[in-house]
Motif scaffolding. Sequence first.
Motif, PDB file in Angstrom:
ATOM      1  N   GLU A   1      34.074 -26.517   9.872  1.00  0.00           N
ATOM      2  CA  GLU A   1      33.523 -25.259  10.337  1.00  0.00           C
ATOM      3  C   GLU A   1      32.346 -25.528  11.265  1.00  0.00           C
ATOM      4  OE1 GLU A   1      32.347 -22.753   7.130  1.00  0.00           O
ATOM      5  OE2 GLU A   1      34.390 -22.049   6.721  1.00  0.00           O
TER       6      GLU A   1
ATOM      7  N   ARG B   1      23.712 -19.546  17.718  1.00  0.00           N
ATOM      8  CA  ARG B   1      24.824 -19.202  16.827  1.00  0.00           C
ATOM      9  C   ARG B   1      24.546 -19.795  15.441  1.00  0.00           C
ATOM     10  NH1 ARG B   1      30.528 -21.019  16.518  1.00  0.00           N
ATOM     11  NH2 ARG B   1      31.376 -20.010  14.659  1.00  0.00           N
TER      12      ARG B   1
ATOM     13  N   PRO C   1      28.655 -16.957  11.497  1.00  0.00           N
ATOM     14  CA  PRO C   1      29.518 -16.089  12.310  1.00  0.00           C
ATOM     15  C   PRO C   1      28.763 -15.257  13.349  1.00  0.00           C
ATOM     16  CG  PRO C   1      29.101 -15.053  10.202  1.00  0.00           C
ATOM     17  CD  PRO C   1      28.403 -16.391  10.163  1.00  0.00           C
ATOM     18  N   MET C   2      27.428 -15.333  13.375  1.00  0.00           N
ATOM     19  CA  MET C   2      26.653 -14.466  14.263  1.00  0.00           C
ATOM     20  C   MET C   2      26.085 -15.242  15.450  1.00  0.00           C
ATOM     21  SD  MET C   2      23.506 -11.847  13.421  1.00  0.00           S
ATOM     22  CE  MET C   2      22.256 -13.116  13.248  1.00  0.00           C
TER      23      MET C   2
ATOM     24  N   GLN D   1      27.748 -11.414  19.037  1.00  0.00           N
ATOM     25  CA  GLN D   1      28.929 -11.477  18.165  1.00  0.00           C
ATOM     26  C   GLN D   1      28.441 -11.492  16.719  1.00  0.00           C
ATOM     27  OE1 GLN D   1      32.277 -11.571  18.770  1.00  0.00           O
ATOM     28  NE2 GLN D   1      32.081 -11.449  21.015  1.00  0.00           N
ATOM     29  N   GLN D   2      29.150 -10.762  15.857  1.00  0.00           N
ATOM     30  CA  GLN D   2      28.781 -10.743  14.450  1.00  0.00           C
ATOM     31  C   GLN D   2      29.815 -11.395  13.551  1.00  0.00           C
ATOM     32  OE1 GLN D   2      26.685  -7.254  12.771  1.00  0.00           O
ATOM     33  NE2 GLN D   2      27.271  -6.188  14.669  1.00  0.00           N
ATOM     34  N   HIS D   3      31.035 -11.531  14.030  1.00  0.00           N
ATOM     35  CA  HIS D   3      32.111 -12.018  13.173  1.00  0.00           C
ATOM     36  C   HIS D   3      32.884 -13.146  13.872  1.00  0.00           C
ATOM     37  CE1 HIS D   3      31.272  -8.576  10.631  1.00  0.00           C
ATOM     38  NE2 HIS D   3      31.416  -7.784  11.681  1.00  0.00           N
ATOM     39  N   LEU D   4      32.154 -14.095  14.378  1.00  0.00           N
ATOM     40  CA  LEU D   4      32.777 -15.222  15.073  1.00  0.00           C
ATOM     41  C   LEU D   4      33.496 -16.110  14.062  1.00  0.00           C
ATOM     42  CD1 LEU D   4      32.871 -16.332  18.000  1.00  0.00           C
ATOM     43  CD2 LEU D   4      31.009 -17.850  17.368  1.00  0.00           C
ATOM     44  N   PRO D   5      34.786 -16.415  14.271  1.00  0.00           N
ATOM     45  CA  PRO D   5      35.495 -17.305  13.345  1.00  0.00           C
ATOM     46  C   PRO D   5      34.809 -18.669  13.256  1.00  0.00           C
ATOM     47  CG  PRO D   5      37.045 -16.202  14.806  1.00  0.00           C
ATOM     48  CD  PRO D   5      35.668 -15.903  15.325  1.00  0.00           C
ATOM     49  N   ALA D   6      34.782 -19.226  12.054  1.00  0.00           N
ATOM     50  CA  ALA D   6      34.060 -20.477  11.826  1.00  0.00           C
ATOM     51  C   ALA D   6      34.677 -21.649  12.562  1.00  0.00           C
ATOM     52  CB  ALA D   6      34.003 -20.773  10.330  1.00  0.00           C
TER      53      ALA D   6
ATOM     54  N   HIS E   1      34.258 -16.896  22.754  1.00  0.00           N
ATOM     55  CA  HIS E   1      34.124 -15.467  22.478  1.00  0.00           C
ATOM     56  C   HIS E   1      32.995 -14.781  23.235  1.00  0.00           C
ATOM     57  CE1 HIS E   1      37.021 -15.289  19.076  1.00  0.00           C
ATOM     58  NE2 HIS E   1      36.694 -16.568  18.959  1.00  0.00           N
TER      59      HIS E   1
END
Length: 377
Positions: free
Chosen positions: A116, A137, A140-141, A154-159, A166
């Motif tokens: 991750e 970063r 996820p933020m 971004q608040q929900h960036l994939p790990a 993104h």
Amino acid sequence: MLTTLAVSSYRSLRDIVVPMSRLNLVTGANGSGKSNLYRALRLLAETSRGGVVPALAREGGLQSTLWAGPEGGGSQGTVRTQPIALRLGFAGEDFGYAIDLGLPTPSSSQFRLDPEIKREAIWSGPFLRASNLLVDRSGPMVRVRDGRSWRVAQQHLPAFDSLFDHVVDPAPSPEVLVLRERIRGWRFYDHFRSDRDAPARQSQPGTRTPVLSHDGSDLAAAWQTIVEIGDVEALDAAVDDAFPGASVSVMEEAGRFRLRFDQVGLLRPLDAAELSDGTLRYLLWIAALHTPRPPALMVLNEPETSLHPDLLPPLARLIRAAAQRCQVWVVSHASRLIAALEEDEGCNSVHLEKRDSETRVAGQGLLDTPAWHWPER
């Protein structure tokens, strides 16, 4: 231009910070860590293409690529107390970037060993400080600096995805776009094929090719592109420097291109399929280093492979000339090539050595090591 490369906990690179200049030469004995430093640089390049996690998987996963010795170095093993972290980063003349990869928190997912991305940071200046951090970063933020405050991008960036995948709006964070495109432009050449069935020996459909492919399959098209829009005088001079009196031309038949090599003493030109391995490889290097579209960084891994020793001084002159148009990184263990490159006053020689299984820059003390700070988790 990159000014610093930093790697932590990647194979034999427990914690290394390397200064960089326009022309960089990485040397060292077999097993000293030259290939590890080269591979770490390639991993960094994958961050801009969404491929850093898959690239680690191809190397056996995060656990296989981590520094296996004690956390503080030396020969005495201890129990690990710090979180697992593989960190890569660089600083340039304008921006710097760092990425921190680790293992996910325990869960029921079968991807529990999938790396991750824990932290990413982009900053201005030679090293990271709180005052010059531009993009941050954490998990996820992603936050981007907005004057004296921060805004959430971004608040929900994939790990498993980099922020480069993104954060695409250039208005609030132009440095993300600038760095992503710059890193994507890095060019790596590693062992051109020259066997009997090598693509460079075959005729290929002709299309304008300002950048030679990594395997050299489009050699003839790349050569003709240089002839038409590049520095043809430098191209011809490079051939004559290595093969006095010889010349190279490109034949076109029904839209397919073939390379032709004319040499003094021969009654007919030689086709690419007839060339020796060394001659073909050298022509590939000429085409790669005379690209009409120089990258920000060109990385050459052991370019001396399969070349006659007499070709190494001309190769060094090729590389030194290319370093006037872009930053060049050369990994080599050929003494004759090394000596010829080091004749350049601007050559930054990085000699690696291994002590207690750890790769270090020979002769580098605390005062010689560039300033560097990793983003904290």
